[in-house]
Write a protein that holds these residues in place. Structure first.
Motif, PDB file in Angstrom:
ATOM      1  N   ILE A 251       0.840  -1.185   0.000  1.00  0.00           N
ATOM      2  CA  ILE A 251       0.000   0.000   0.000  1.00  0.00           C
ATOM      3  C   ILE A 251       0.883   1.246   0.000  1.00  0.00           C
ATOM      4  O   ILE A 251       2.067   1.171   0.300  1.00  0.00           O
ATOM      5  CB  ILE A 251      -0.947   0.044   1.227  1.00  0.00           C
ATOM      6  N   SER A 252       0.286   2.374  -0.323  1.00  0.00           N
ATOM      7  CA  SER A 252       0.963   3.664  -0.273  1.00  0.00           C
ATOM      8  C   SER A 252       0.373   4.462   0.885  1.00  0.00           C
ATOM      9  O   SER A 252      -0.856   4.548   1.024  1.00  0.00           O
ATOM     10  CB  SER A 252       0.767   4.419  -1.590  1.00  0.00           C
ATOM     11  N   ILE A 253       1.249   5.039   1.713  1.00  0.00           N
ATOM     12  CA  ILE A 253       0.799   5.719   2.931  1.00  0.00           C
ATOM     13  C   ILE A 253       1.292   7.157   2.954  1.00  0.00           C
ATOM     14  O   ILE A 253       2.443   7.445   2.644  1.00  0.00           O
ATOM     15  CB  ILE A 253       1.321   4.993   4.188  1.00  0.00           C
ATOM     16  N   THR A 254       0.391   8.065   3.338  1.00  0.00           N
ATOM     17  CA  THR A 254       0.730   9.455   3.617  1.00  0.00           C
ATOM     18  C   THR A 254       0.351   9.743   5.062  1.00  0.00           C
ATOM     19  O   THR A 254      -0.732   9.338   5.515  1.00  0.00           O
ATOM     20  CB  THR A 254      -0.033  10.414   2.694  1.00  0.00           C
ATOM     21  N   ILE A 255       1.234  10.415   5.793  1.00  0.00           N
ATOM     22  CA  ILE A 255       0.960  10.758   7.195  1.00  0.00           C
ATOM     23  C   ILE A 255       0.825  12.266   7.299  1.00  0.00           C
ATOM     24  O   ILE A 255       1.665  13.020   6.795  1.00  0.00           O
ATOM     25  CB  ILE A 255       2.088  10.269   8.126  1.00  0.00           C
ATOM     26  N   GLU A 256      -0.238  12.714   7.956  1.00  0.00           N
ATOM     27  CA  GLU A 256      -0.498  14.148   8.117  1.00  0.00           C
ATOM     28  C   GLU A 256      -0.756  14.472   9.588  1.00  0.00           C
ATOM     29  O   GLU A 256      -1.294  13.644  10.335  1.00  0.00           O
ATOM     30  CB  GLU A 256      -1.723  14.566   7.302  1.00  0.00           C
ATOM     31  N   GLU A 257      -0.390  15.692   9.973  1.00  0.00           N
ATOM     32  CA  GLU A 257      -0.789  16.212  11.279  1.00  0.00           C
ATOM     33  C   GLU A 257      -2.264  16.611  11.194  1.00  0.00           C
ATOM     34  O   GLU A 257      -2.649  17.372  10.297  1.00  0.00           O
ATOM     35  CB  GLU A 257       0.062  17.434  11.647  1.00  0.00           C
ATOM     36  N   PRO A 258      -3.117  16.139  12.089  1.00  0.00           N
ATOM     37  CA  PRO A 258      -4.559  16.347  11.926  1.00  0.00           C
ATOM     38  C   PRO A 258      -5.009  17.802  11.979  1.00  0.00           C
ATOM     39  O   PRO A 258      -5.917  18.190  11.236  1.00  0.00           O
ATOM     40  CB  PRO A 258      -5.181  15.532  13.076  1.00  0.00           C
ATOM     41  N   TYR A 259      -4.392  18.626  12.817  1.00  0.00           N
ATOM     42  CA  TYR A 259      -4.840  20.013  12.916  1.00  0.00           C
ATOM     43  C   TYR A 259      -4.598  20.744  11.601  1.00  0.00           C
ATOM     44  O   TYR A 259      -5.485  21.405  11.049  1.00  0.00           O
ATOM     45  CB  TYR A 259      -4.136  20.733  14.060  1.00  0.00           C
ATOM     46  N   ASN A 260      -3.384  20.611  11.075  1.00  0.00           N
ATOM     47  CA  ASN A 260      -3.064  21.267   9.811  1.00  0.00           C
ATOM     48  C   ASN A 260      -3.916  20.706   8.679  1.00  0.00           C
ATOM     49  O   ASN A 260      -4.431  21.461   7.837  1.00  0.00           O
ATOM     50  CB  ASN A 260      -1.581  21.082   9.490  1.00  0.00           C
ATOM     51  N   PHE A 261      -4.089  19.373   8.664  1.00  0.00           N
ATOM     52  CA  PHE A 261      -4.898  18.751   7.617  1.00  0.00           C
ATOM     53  C   PHE A 261      -6.339  19.244   7.670  1.00  0.00           C
ATOM     54  O   PHE A 261      -6.961  19.518   6.637  1.00  0.00           O
ATOM     55  CB  PHE A 261      -4.861  17.227   7.756  1.00  0.00           C
TER      56      PHE A 261
ATOM     57  N   LYS B  90      -8.693  11.035  22.507  1.00  0.00           N
ATOM     58  CA  LYS B  90      -9.315  12.299  22.911  1.00  0.00           C
ATOM     59  C   LYS B  90      -8.656  13.514  22.271  1.00  0.00           C
ATOM     60  O   LYS B  90      -8.926  14.649  22.668  1.00  0.00           O
ATOM     61  CB  LYS B  90      -9.268  12.431  24.436  1.00  0.00           C
ATOM     62  N   SER B  91      -7.788  13.305  21.300  1.00  0.00           N
ATOM     63  CA  SER B  91      -7.139  14.421  20.619  1.00  0.00           C
ATOM     64  C   SER B  91      -8.176  15.220  19.845  1.00  0.00           C
ATOM     65  O   SER B  91      -8.816  14.712  18.914  1.00  0.00           O
ATOM     66  CB  SER B  91      -6.062  13.904  19.660  1.00  0.00           C
ATOM     67  N   ALA B  92      -8.365  16.471  20.239  1.00  0.00           N
ATOM     68  CA  ALA B  92      -9.417  17.294  19.647  1.00  0.00           C
ATOM     69  C   ALA B  92      -9.209  17.474  18.151  1.00  0.00           C
ATOM     70  O   ALA B  92     -10.166  17.398  17.364  1.00  0.00           O
ATOM     71  CB  ALA B  92      -9.471  18.648  20.354  1.00  0.00           C
ATOM     72  N   SER B  93      -7.967  17.716  17.733  1.00  0.00           N
ATOM     73  CA  SER B  93      -7.713  17.954  16.313  1.00  0.00           C
ATOM     74  C   SER B  93      -7.988  16.703  15.485  1.00  0.00           C
ATOM     75  O   SER B  93      -8.515  16.785  14.362  1.00  0.00           O
ATOM     76  CB  SER B  93      -6.271  18.432  16.107  1.00  0.00           C
ATOM     77  N   THR B  94      -7.651  15.529  16.029  1.00  0.00           N
ATOM     78  CA  THR B  94      -7.890  14.282  15.314  1.00  0.00           C
ATOM     79  C   THR B  94      -9.383  14.009  15.184  1.00  0.00           C
ATOM     80  O   THR B  94      -9.871  13.614  14.123  1.00  0.00           O
ATOM     81  CB  THR B  94      -7.195  13.112  16.030  1.00  0.00           C
ATOM     82  N   ILE B  95     -10.121  14.238  16.254  1.00  0.00           N
ATOM     83  CA  ILE B  95     -11.571  14.020  16.234  1.00  0.00           C
ATOM     84  C   ILE B  95     -12.245  14.965  15.252  1.00  0.00           C
ATOM     85  O   ILE B  95     -13.112  14.559  14.464  1.00  0.00           O
ATOM     86  CB  ILE B  95     -12.146  14.185  17.653  1.00  0.00           C
ATOM     87  N   ASP B  96     -11.842  16.233  15.255  1.00  0.00           N
ATOM     88  CA  ASP B  96     -12.419  17.203  14.317  1.00  0.00           C
ATOM     89  C   ASP B  96     -12.145  16.799  12.871  1.00  0.00           C
ATOM     90  O   ASP B  96     -13.030  16.869  12.010  1.00  0.00           O
ATOM     91  CB  ASP B  96     -11.843  18.597  14.574  1.00  0.00           C
ATOM     92  N   ALA B  97     -10.910  16.385  12.610  1.00  0.00           N
ATOM     93  CA  ALA B  97     -10.543  15.993  11.239  1.00  0.00           C
ATOM     94  C   ALA B  97     -11.345  14.785  10.782  1.00  0.00           C
ATOM     95  O   ALA B  97     -11.847  14.745   9.647  1.00  0.00           O
ATOM     96  CB  ALA B  97      -9.051  15.706  11.161  1.00  0.00           C
ATOM     97  N   MET B  98     -11.499  13.789  11.657  1.00  0.00           N
ATOM     98  CA  MET B  98     -12.234  12.584  11.280  1.00  0.00           C
ATOM     99  C   MET B  98     -13.716  12.868  11.071  1.00  0.00           C
ATOM    100  O   MET B  98     -14.365  12.245  10.223  1.00  0.00           O
ATOM    101  CB  MET B  98     -12.039  11.500  12.335  1.00  0.00           C
ATOM    102  N   ALA B  99     -14.257  13.834  11.795  1.00  0.00           N
ATOM    103  CA  ALA B  99     -15.661  14.204  11.604  1.00  0.00           C
ATOM    104  C   ALA B  99     -15.886  14.734  10.193  1.00  0.00           C
ATOM    105  O   ALA B  99     -16.886  14.405   9.537  1.00  0.00           O
ATOM    106  CB  ALA B  99     -16.068  15.247  12.639  1.00  0.00           C
ATOM    107  N   HIS B 100     -14.946  15.522   9.695  1.00  0.00           N
ATOM    108  CA  HIS B 100     -15.060  16.049   8.329  1.00  0.00           C
ATOM    109  C   HIS B 100     -14.838  14.955   7.290  1.00  0.00           C
ATOM    110  O   HIS B 100     -15.483  14.947   6.235  1.00  0.00           O
ATOM    111  CB  HIS B 100     -14.053  17.182   8.116  1.00  0.00           C
ATOM    112  N   ILE B 101     -13.927  14.036   7.597  1.00  0.00           N
ATOM    113  CA  ILE B 101     -13.641  12.951   6.651  1.00  0.00           C
ATOM    114  C   ILE B 101     -14.837  12.024   6.511  1.00  0.00           C
ATOM    115  O   ILE B 101     -15.133  11.521   5.415  1.00  0.00           O
ATOM    116  CB  ILE B 101     -12.379  12.189   7.104  1.00  0.00           C
ATOM    117  N   LYS B 102     -15.557  11.791   7.592  1.00  0.00           N
ATOM    118  CA  LYS B 102     -16.747  10.931   7.544  1.00  0.00           C
ATOM    119  C   LYS B 102     -17.743  11.442   6.505  1.00  0.00           C
ATOM    120  O   LYS B 102     -18.425  10.659   5.842  1.00  0.00           O
ATOM    121  CB  LYS B 102     -17.421  10.881   8.916  1.00  0.00           C
ATOM    122  N   GLU B 103     -17.806  12.770   6.362  1.00  0.00           N
ATOM    123  CA  GLU B 103     -18.736  13.375   5.408  1.00  0.00           C
ATOM    124  C   GLU B 103     -18.349  13.072   3.965  1.00  0.00           C
ATOM    125  O   GLU B 103     -19.172  13.197   3.056  1.00  0.00           O
ATOM    126  CB  GLU B 103     -18.791  14.883   5.622  1.00  0.00           C
ATOM    127  N   LYS B 104     -17.090  12.683   3.743  1.00  0.00           N
ATOM    128  CA  LYS B 104     -16.601  12.403   2.386  1.00  0.00           C
ATOM    129  C   LYS B 104     -16.871  10.970   1.953  1.00  0.00           C
ATOM    130  O   LYS B 104     -16.614  10.603   0.808  1.00  0.00           O
ATOM    131  CB  LYS B 104     -15.092  12.674   2.304  1.00  0.00           C
TER     132      LYS B 104
END
Length: 348
Positions: free
Chosen positions: A61-71, A92-106
């Motif tokens: 597989i091909s993997i990209t790693i991002e910092e959740p707040y910036n992403f 409980k990382s707030a930035s990770t949870i926020d990012a995943m909430a937006h990704i779920k919409e995709k």
């Protein structure tokens, strides 16, 4: 009260427990996975970086790693991404949870790797992997880091199994992982002796740098995180070639350079840089999976595949971080910046 050292000493048992539970099971959701985006920060990011090359090799597989707040604020999800993996030990990382909430919409497949199966992050994903390492109350994570690396590698074995990768390859990496984990008590003992040899040097040093390659680029970055958190002196971890493109210019006799080495096509280049830097810094030390060749080398003497070596080579840095902080008179049980998470709202 548990200490960082207590958790380092628990790593062998925790990792063995994880290995005993693991069975590669075909997961239909992972069968077509070719491109994975990972969101992580801090030691979780370092663990992902340490596991990245191994995961790509095992699971194709091909993997990209991002910092959740910036992403979350500036990133985009390419159409080619099949799934998004969020890694957070606390969940409980707030930035990770926020990012995943937006990704779920995709409409992308979402995966979480967390040590808290009842966390907000766990509740919002399609596929959950428990880090399964118990509670780690000390903020300077050690067994949680190693368990995260192991679980990421095992996740790649699951992806590989789901994609029909031959059983012999999976068996090989399971044996290699077992080999490294069995050596952890010996690695801790070797690291203690190494610390004692250089305790006076470590006590007065004010600048620490680690240089690694391949999977151990992640080890170098975790060194940076752990030494910054505990030793509280300027500390940086570099990828081998990146160090050679500018950072070497600051070298002086106050620097301790740690070279992280394992048999690889990159080993000769690492040795060449190591030899070159010796006259320009206070001390050059080597942490390697090979045998010790001189007193400046901590040789773990493990004949293991490079792509699992990061589980072995991080242990000395975890122990050195604790020991050097202690010899400098830093009480790691004394909490500092207690109001940080509350005021900055970095965790929920």
């Amino acid at each position: 009260m548990a200490t960082m050292l207590d958790y380092i000493n628990e790593e062998e048992a925790i990792l063995k427990q994880i290995m005993m539970k693991y069975q590669p099971v075909a997961e239909p959701d992972l069968e077509q996975l070719t491109t994975l985006l990972i969101l992580a920060t801090g030691s979780s990011y370092n663990a992902c970086l340490a596991a990245k090359a191994t995961m790509e090799k095992i699971a194709n597989i091909s993997i990209t790693i991002e910092e959740p707040y910036n992403f979350n604020h500036y990133g985009t999800i390419p159409n080619s991404v099949d799934a998004v993996l969020a890694v957070s030990q606390s969940g409980k990382s707030a930035s990770t949870i926020d990012a995943m909430a937006h990704i779920k919409e995709k409409g992308k497949l979402t995966i979480a790797l967390t040590g808290n199966s009842e966390s907000p992050l766990s509740d919002m994903v399609d596929y959950l992997v428990d880090i399964d390492m118990g509670i780690e109350t000390v903020g300077f994570v050690t067994k949680g880091y190693s368990a995260t690396v192991l679980q990421l590698i095992l996740l790649s074995l699951t992806i590989g199994h789901s994609k029909g990768i031959v059983a012999e390859k999976i068996d090989f990496y399971q044996r290699e992982l077992d080999k490294v984990i069995d050596k952890i008590p010996e690695i801790i003992e070797q690291s203690n002796h190494f610390f004692e040899r250089y305790e006076e040097l470590f006590k007065v040093s004010s600048r620490y740098i680690a240089i690694g390659y391949g999977p151990n680029w992640g080890t170098a970055k975790e060194f940076e995180t752990k030494f910054t958190e505990t030793v509280r002196q300027p500390s940086q971890g570099f990828e081998l070639e990146a160090y050679m493109h500018g950072p070497y210019l600051e070298a002086n006799n106050e620097h301790i350079l740690f070279f992280i080495e394992t048999p690889s096509v990159n080993l000769a280049r690492s040795k060449k840089l190591r030899d070159y830097m010796k006259p320009y810094v206070g001390k050059v030390l080597t942490i390697t999976t090979e045998k010790s060749v001189d007193e400046g080398t901590l040789g773990l003497d493990i004949n293991c595949d490079e792509f699992v070596s990061q589980l072995a080579l991080v242990i000395p840095f975890q122990l050195l971080a604790y020991k050097i902080a202690t010899t400098k008179g830093i009480d790691l049980n004394q909490r500092i910046f207690d109001d940080f998470d509350r005021i900055l709202q970095s965790k929920i």
